[in-house]
Design a protein around this motif. Sequence first.
Motif, PDB file in Angstrom:
ATOM      1  N   LEU A   1      37.776  31.799  29.069  1.00 31.40           N
ATOM      2  CA  LEU A   1      37.165  31.707  30.606  1.00 31.40           C
ATOM      3  C   LEU A   1      35.913  30.691  30.518  1.00 31.40           C
ATOM      4  CD1 LEU A   1      37.221  35.339  31.780  1.00 31.40           C
ATOM      5  CD2 LEU A   1      39.050  33.596  31.819  1.00 31.40           C
ATOM      6  N   ARG A   2      35.211  30.406  29.352  1.00 32.29           N
ATOM      7  CA  ARG A   2      34.310  29.561  29.420  1.00 32.29           C
ATOM      8  C   ARG A   2      34.884  28.146  29.542  1.00 32.29           C
ATOM      9  NH1 ARG A   2      30.651  30.298  24.367  1.00 32.29           N
ATOM     10  NH2 ARG A   2      30.821  32.540  25.074  1.00 32.29           N
TER      11      ARG A   2
ATOM     12  N   ILE B   1      42.822  43.464  25.917  1.00 37.17           N
ATOM     13  CA  ILE B   1      43.363  43.097  27.399  1.00 37.17           C
ATOM     14  C   ILE B   1      42.633  42.174  28.053  1.00 37.17           C
ATOM     15  CG2 ILE B   1      42.648  45.091  28.666  1.00 37.17           C
ATOM     16  CD1 ILE B   1      45.616  45.295  29.704  1.00 37.17           C
ATOM     17  N   ALA B   2      41.293  42.108  27.927  1.00 42.20           N
ATOM     18  CA  ALA B   2      40.587  41.381  28.710  1.00 42.20           C
ATOM     19  C   ALA B   2      40.877  39.902  27.875  1.00 42.20           C
ATOM     20  CB  ALA B   2      39.065  41.472  28.560  1.00 42.20           C
ATOM     21  N   PRO B   3      40.767  38.747  28.715  1.00 39.22           N
ATOM     22  CA  PRO B   3      40.810  37.505  28.238  1.00 39.22           C
ATOM     23  C   PRO B   3      39.554  37.028  27.081  1.00 39.22           C
ATOM     24  CG  PRO B   3      39.968  37.342  30.529  1.00 39.22           C
ATOM     25  CD  PRO B   3      40.262  38.749  30.156  1.00 39.22           C
ATOM     26  N   PRO B   4      39.919  36.421  26.258  1.00 41.66           N
ATOM     27  CA  PRO B   4      38.935  35.851  25.298  1.00 41.66           C
ATOM     28  C   PRO B   4      37.804  35.115  26.115  1.00 41.66           C
ATOM     29  CG  PRO B   4      40.953  34.941  24.573  1.00 41.66           C
ATOM     30  CD  PRO B   4      40.889  35.819  25.808  1.00 41.66           C
ATOM     31  N   ALA B   5      36.670  35.591  25.850  1.00 44.27           N
ATOM     32  CA  ALA B   5      35.427  34.719  26.597  1.00 44.27           C
ATOM     33  C   ALA B   5      35.425  33.152  26.284  1.00 44.27           C
ATOM     34  CB  ALA B   5      34.043  35.339  26.029  1.00 44.27           C
ATOM     35  N   LEU B   6      35.955  32.774  25.512  1.00 45.44           N
ATOM     36  CA  LEU B   6      35.966  31.421  24.868  1.00 45.44           C
ATOM     37  C   LEU B   6      36.852  30.610  26.026  1.00 45.44           C
ATOM     38  CD1 LEU B   6      35.541  29.030  23.464  1.00 45.44           C
ATOM     39  CD2 LEU B   6      37.308  29.647  21.800  1.00 45.44           C
TER      40      LEU B   6
ATOM     41  N   ALA C   1      37.616  27.257  30.752  1.00 41.20           N
ATOM     42  CA  ALA C   1      38.146  26.975  32.129  1.00 41.20           C
ATOM     43  C   ALA C   1      37.017  26.617  32.830  1.00 41.20           C
ATOM     44  CB  ALA C   1      38.992  28.337  32.558  1.00 41.20           C
ATOM     45  N   SER C   2      35.817  27.294  32.946  1.00 39.72           N
ATOM     46  CA  SER C   2      34.637  26.899  33.657  1.00 39.72           C
ATOM     47  C   SER C   2      34.180  25.596  33.443  1.00 39.72           C
ATOM     48  CB  SER C   2      33.401  28.041  33.592  1.00 39.72           C
ATOM     49  OG  SER C   2      33.582  28.978  33.964  1.00 39.72           O
TER      50      SER C   2
ATOM     51  N   ILE D   1      36.344  22.885  34.878  1.00 40.25           N
ATOM     52  CA  ILE D   1      36.097  22.624  36.276  1.00 40.25           C
ATOM     53  C   ILE D   1      34.714  21.815  36.447  1.00 40.25           C
ATOM     54  CG2 ILE D   1      35.639  23.786  38.441  1.00 40.25           C
ATOM     55  CD1 ILE D   1      37.630  26.123  37.247  1.00 40.25           C
ATOM     56  N   VAL D   2      33.967  22.063  35.782  1.00 36.25           N
ATOM     57  CA  VAL D   2      32.622  21.266  35.877  1.00 36.25           C
ATOM     58  C   VAL D   2      32.928  19.649  35.458  1.00 36.25           C
ATOM     59  CG1 VAL D   2      30.332  20.730  35.046  1.00 36.25           C
ATOM     60  CG2 VAL D   2      30.982  23.142  35.214  1.00 36.25           C
TER      61      VAL D   2
ATOM     62  N   SER E   1      39.188  45.735  33.265  1.00 42.08           N
ATOM     63  CA  SER E   1      39.217  44.207  32.940  1.00 42.08           C
ATOM     64  C   SER E   1      40.113  43.127  33.843  1.00 42.08           C
ATOM     65  CB  SER E   1      39.808  44.118  31.476  1.00 42.08           C
ATOM     66  OG  SER E   1      38.991  45.000  30.826  1.00 42.08           O
TER      67      SER E   1
ATOM     68  N   TRP F   1      31.462  37.008  35.576  1.00 39.60           N
ATOM     69  CA  TRP F   1      32.480  37.874  34.802  1.00 39.60           C
ATOM     70  C   TRP F   1      31.933  38.418  33.714  1.00 39.60           C
ATOM     71  CZ3 TRP F   1      33.902  36.787  29.738  1.00 39.60           C
ATOM     72  CH2 TRP F   1      35.258  37.451  29.230  1.00 39.60           C
TER      73      TRP F   1
ATOM     74  N   ARG G   1      30.371  41.330  23.278  1.00 36.45           N
ATOM     75  CA  ARG G   1      31.919  41.617  23.211  1.00 36.45           C
ATOM     76  C   ARG G   1      32.331  42.903  22.262  1.00 36.45           C
ATOM     77  NH1 ARG G   1      36.052  38.536  25.806  1.00 36.45           N
ATOM     78  NH2 ARG G   1      36.916  40.046  27.194  1.00 36.45           N
TER      79      ARG G   1
ATOM     80  N   TYR H   1      31.904  32.180  35.780  1.00 33.97           N
ATOM     81  CA  TYR H   1      31.549  32.717  34.334  1.00 33.97           C
ATOM     82  C   TYR H   1      30.601  33.848  34.058  1.00 33.97           C
ATOM     83  CZ  TYR H   1      31.484  33.064  29.272  1.00 33.97           C
ATOM     84  OH  TYR H   1      31.400  33.743  28.091  1.00 33.97           O
TER      85      TYR H   1
ATOM     86  N   PHE I   1      37.149  36.591  38.687  1.00 35.34           N
ATOM     87  CA  PHE I   1      36.566  35.145  38.330  1.00 35.34           C
ATOM     88  C   PHE I   1      37.564  33.970  38.695  1.00 35.34           C
ATOM     89  CE2 PHE I   1      37.696  32.307  34.926  1.00 35.34           C
ATOM     90  CZ  PHE I   1      36.352  31.624  34.792  1.00 35.34           C
TER      91      PHE I   1
ATOM     92  N   GLU J   1      33.503  34.964  19.773  1.00 36.64           N
ATOM     93  CA  GLU J   1      33.287  35.816  20.885  1.00 36.64           C
ATOM     94  C   GLU J   1      31.849  35.893  20.771  1.00 36.64           C
ATOM     95  OE1 GLU J   1      35.964  35.541  22.678  1.00 36.64           O
ATOM     96  OE2 GLU J   1      35.904  37.681  23.027  1.00 36.64           O
TER      97      GLU J   1
ATOM     98  N   ALA K   1      31.515  27.226  39.409  1.00 34.15           N
ATOM     99  CA  ALA K   1      32.479  27.235  38.249  1.00 34.15           C
ATOM    100  C   ALA K   1      31.413  27.967  37.183  1.00 34.15           C
ATOM    101  CB  ALA K   1      33.127  26.057  37.762  1.00 34.15           C
TER     102      ALA K   1
ATOM    103  N   ALA L   1      30.565  22.667  41.304  1.00 31.72           N
ATOM    104  CA  ALA L   1      30.454  22.731  39.667  1.00 31.72           C
ATOM    105  C   ALA L   1      29.690  23.927  39.149  1.00 31.72           C
ATOM    106  CB  ALA L   1      29.973  21.426  39.355  1.00 31.72           C
TER     107      ALA L   1
ATOM    108  N   LEU M   1      43.384  23.213  31.879  1.00 33.38           N
ATOM    109  CA  LEU M   1      43.484  24.494  32.703  1.00 33.38           C
ATOM    110  C   LEU M   1      44.843  25.121  32.528  1.00 33.38           C
ATOM    111  CD1 LEU M   1      41.477  24.164  35.930  1.00 33.38           C
ATOM    112  CD2 LEU M   1      41.070  25.716  34.431  1.00 33.38           C
TER     113      LEU M   1
ATOM    114  N   ARG N   1      47.381  32.547  28.456  1.00 35.18           N
ATOM    115  CA  ARG N   1      46.830  33.894  29.165  1.00 35.18           C
ATOM    116  C   ARG N   1      48.198  34.481  29.656  1.00 35.18           C
ATOM    117  NH1 ARG N   1      44.564  38.240  28.379  1.00 35.18           N
ATOM    118  NH2 ARG N   1      43.655  39.103  30.056  1.00 35.18           N
TER     119      ARG N   1
END
Lengths: 118, 139
Positions: free
Chosen positions: B117-118, B110-115, B120-121, B124-125, A18, A77, A7, A74, A25, A3, A70, A67, B86, B93
């Motif tokens: 969302l990263r 409660i927030a999602p792990p940054a990893l 997921a991004s 998409i790339v 949150s 967010w 964080r 992030y 996002f 993390e 996306a 792209a 995804l 989640r």
Amino acid sequence: MREPAWRRTGKTPDYRFSLANERTFLAWVRTALALLAGAVALDQLAPEIAPTAIRVVLCVVLAIIGAVLAIVSYRRWAHQEQAMRSDAELPHSWLMLGMTVVVSVAAIVFAVLILVRP
Amino acid sequence: MGADGMGAAAIPARDPGLQPERTALSWRRTIMSAVIASLLIWRGWALSLTREGSADVAGLFVPGHSAHVIGLGVCAVMASLTTIVLVVCASIRIRTLHAGVGVLETAGHIAPPALMLRTASIAIVALAAATVVALVLGF
């Protein structure tokens, strides 16, 4: 990958904020996916909209914007959560203005292409 | 029934604004968008196969496809892989969110792990990269 360090700084935001940040996002991510789907759909379903080279360039531009969006979503967010953790003002983002311009320009370009189509 | 009511009073399982539910639905919509984007690439590959005259399943395994068709096939597989990534992110989640607000709040994350969302991004790339290659190859 662990993390990120931010964080563990500040205080954990209220869960409603949150989750709202997470949904925002996801909404941007869907916009990016819509650009990708739109690019492919345009190329496949409207082949007469422009000569092949122009059409492919326009579709590739849409996909590249998808792209970039996306990645930007992030970053947005992460910046929002960092601001919430340190009780700072939420950062200003050019994302909305940028995407408004992108969508408007795309709409105008395709409207012109449809009008001038032989 | 009475015991259920007691439990709900002790740990609020639901948020009045249905925040976790809305967030879970948001993930589901995102999955749908990704599936549509990748299905369109599959459609392009299927069309190029049809033009080569090997639309039936058996024809798929006959050697001698053009580089164009093979390239589109690689793009289609790549698109599916990114969609699977995804879907995995979303299902992890959604499971967490369905634990209910009470559990999520006491767990403190409660927030999602940054990893997540990263990931997921990046997925998409990668999907965008497959899209660009498919567009340049032409359907």
